[in-house]
Design an enzyme around this catalytic site. Structure first.
Site, short mmCIF file in Angstrom:
data_model
loop_
_atom_site.label_atom_id
_atom_site.label_comp_id
_atom_site.label_asym_id
_atom_site.label_seq_id
_atom_site.Cartn_x
_atom_site.Cartn_y
_atom_site.Cartn_z
N LYS A 87 0.84 -1.20 0.00
CA LYS A 87 0.00 0.00 0.00
C LYS A 87 0.87 1.25 0.00
O LYS A 87 1.81 1.35 0.78
CB LYS A 87 -0.93 -0.02 1.21
CG LYS A 87 -1.86 -1.23 1.24
CD LYS A 87 -2.82 -1.20 2.42
CE LYS A 87 -2.12 -1.35 3.75
NZ LYS A 87 -3.07 -1.46 4.88
N GLY A 96 -8.99 3.89 10.90
CA GLY A 96 -9.43 2.52 10.66
C GLY A 96 -9.43 2.08 9.22
O GLY A 96 -10.05 1.06 8.90
N THR A 97 -8.74 2.81 8.33
CA THR A 97 -8.78 2.43 6.91
C THR A 97 -8.10 1.09 6.67
O THR A 97 -8.55 0.30 5.82
CB THR A 97 -8.13 3.51 6.03
OG1 THR A 97 -6.84 3.84 6.56
CG2 THR A 97 -8.98 4.77 5.98
N GLY A 98 -7.00 0.82 7.39
CA GLY A 98 -6.33 -0.47 7.21
C GLY A 98 -7.21 -1.63 7.64
O GLY A 98 -7.28 -2.66 6.95
N CYS A 99 -7.88 -1.49 8.78
CA CYS A 99 -8.81 -2.52 9.24
C CYS A 99 -9.92 -2.73 8.23
O CYS A 99 -10.26 -3.87 7.87
CB CYS A 99 -9.44 -2.10 10.57
SG CYS A 99 -8.29 -1.65 11.88
#
Length: 500
Positions: free
Chosen positions: A179, A217-220
């Site tokens: 990413k 919380g974008t990765g989660c």
């Protein structure tokens, strides 16, 4: 072959977030928003909000094992997403459970570095997490986390990120979703890097940075979406593409939630709330790029037509050109009528005015070019050829159906392809060129402006349409593009005889 479940059952193994923006709370929302049924096993209780983590409580590993066994003893699990683990004991517990249950798909989001840059795991836990990679199908680290997994320094640019991801993939037998969010600049690429078979395969997914503060919380959320989408499709590449589109939309709409005074959460259900379905709505620019690529073969074939080549270099015979203009004059008379239908059906006054002006232009401006070559008396004796008739029947039928969006999609190639051809042929124009007036007409600024506006209106309508209607628009657009090709080909068919 085993049928895919109608609703994938996806288990999140992660920590909590009482504000609901990250951890298992975000995972459950993400799973639901992407069409799955979410389940959650808690690894850690986290006191945090949109400004940061205050404290972490890790329940006994024995209780974690009880949670895992309780779920898998009762529910068939289609995919697992693993997030925050925290300690070596927790990692080892999860590892033992994975080895016993062997879930169909495992996505590991290695939560290792805080937003502040602080390491969240001690050296022992970091090594345990590296050892866990071999039991995952895909790992989704950000750039600092990728460096820890590789045991190297942080990659400085995208090429270094890809190289580091390839080393991790080969070493641990796991696909890496690299990413680019931590890179500087507005380009935010991602890539699936697979070196598990020896050779390195890289599938890149371009992206543009969304300037928004709602990124908590974008990765989660991305990793949970990926697990869910894969459980539905069994295609990692497609699952990444769809998950990215969904997350981008959720980030764009996050500010509307008004949650917290720090980095707020994404709006996981923005698309569902807006449309009542799972399909993401493409941006107009994405539709434009897709449709233009969709007719690439038609466009390239037009370039190779002897008529178009002769028109550009001036070697085209006059008889063929006059025959073409006569057919075009007949075409434009009915084309203007169909433009008028579009004006009548248009939902806004601005669109009504545009299509009405285009209808006037087809008669007043473009026919002036034809009348400089063909008299009105001679034009009365011209009969429409088969291609002219078929093309007009296609447009008139679209108008008769009364579907504004499909109709303007059918009208668009006459703008777009003529401008495309005219723009590329225009550098060949000169004072002595026999067809200079044609070359100048379709490359001038006024026609370019009109074409751009037509493209914008059609793409906006396609972006707003439901998937079925957007597909009908695309089909009508493609059919008209094919008719444009046939129209350019008609004058020199049958051994150079100008007939249809």
């Amino acid at each position: 072959m085993t049928a895919l479940p109608p609703v994938p059952r996806v288990l999140s193994i992660a920590g909590t977030d009482p504000t609901g923006g990250a951890g298992i709370q975000a995972d459950l929302k993400s799973i639901a928003a992407n069409g799955g049924y979410g389940m959650a096993v808690v690894t850690a209780l986290v006191a945090q909000n949109t400004h940061g983590v205050r404290s972490v409580h890790v329940p006994p590993a024995s209780f974690l094992a009880e949670q895992l066994e309780a779920v898998s003893d009762d529910v068939a699990i289609d995919a697992v997403k693993i997030g925050m683990l925290g300690t070596r004991e927790v990692v080892d517990t999860v590892r033992g459970w994975l080895e016993r249950t062997d879930p169909p798909a495992v996505v590991l989001d290695p939560v290792m570095v805080a937003t502040s840059g602080d390491r969240l795991l001690d050296a022992s836990a970091e090594q345990a997490l590296r050892d866990l990679l071999s039991l995952a199908d895909v790992v989704t680290p950000n750039i600092p986390e990728l460096a820890i997994l590789a045991g190297e320094g942080v990659a400085a640019d995208w090429s270094a990120v890809l190289a580091q991801a390839a080393r991790v993939s080969e070493r641990h037998g796991v696909i890496v979703l690299a990413k680019g969010g931590h890179l500087a600049g507005d380009d935010v690429p991602d890539a699936l890097v697979d070196a598990t078979g020896g050779a390195v395969s890289v599938s890149e997914y371009p992206g543009a940075r969304i300037h928004a503060s709602n990124t908590h919380g974008t990765g989660c959320s991305l990793s949970s979406a990926l697990a869910t989408r894969y459980a539905r499709s069994k295609d990692w590449g497609g699952a990444v593409a769809e998950s990215k589109r969904w997350l981008a939309e959720s980030i764009r709409e996050g500010a509307d939630l008004g949650v917290g005074s720090g980095r707020g959460p994404v709006s996981h259900f923005a698309g569902l709330w807006a449309r009542g379905g799972l399909d993401t709505r493409p941006l107009p620019g994405e539709v434009e790029a897709d449709w233009w690529e969709h007719i690439r073969g038609v466009r390239e074939s037009i370039d190779e037509l002897p008529f178009v080549r002769g028109l550009g270099d001036g070697t085209l015979g006059r008889e063929a050109f006059v025959w073409y203009l006569a057919q075009d004059a007949l075409y434009l008379r009915d084309y203007s009528r169909v433009l008028a239908i579009a004006s009548r059906l248009a939902p806004t006054t601005a669109e009504q005015a545009f299509w009405a002006q285009a209808a006037h232009g087809a008669i007043a401006a473009e026919l002036q070019l034809h009348e400089s070559w063909i008299s009105e008396d001679d034009l009365r004796d011209v009969r429409p050829g088969a291609t002219t008739t078929a093309y007009l029947d296609h447009l008139l039928a679209a108008g008769a159906r009364g579907d504004y969006a499909v109709l303007i999609a059918a009208l668009l190639p006459c703008f777009w392809l003529y401008h495309d051809v005219g723009t590329r042929l225009h550098p060949l124009s000169h004072d002595a060129h026999p067809y200079r007036s044609w070359l100048d007409t379709y490359a001038d600024v006024a026609f370019e402006t009109s074409t751009r506006r037509a493209v914008e209106l059609v793409m906006a309508a396609a972006s707003e349409a439901d998937p079925a209607r957007r597909s009908s628009m695309r089909q009508a657009f493609r059919r008209s593009a094919e008719f444009e090709h046939a129209f350019f080909a008609a004058p020199l068919r049958e051994e150079g005889t100008p007939r249809d």
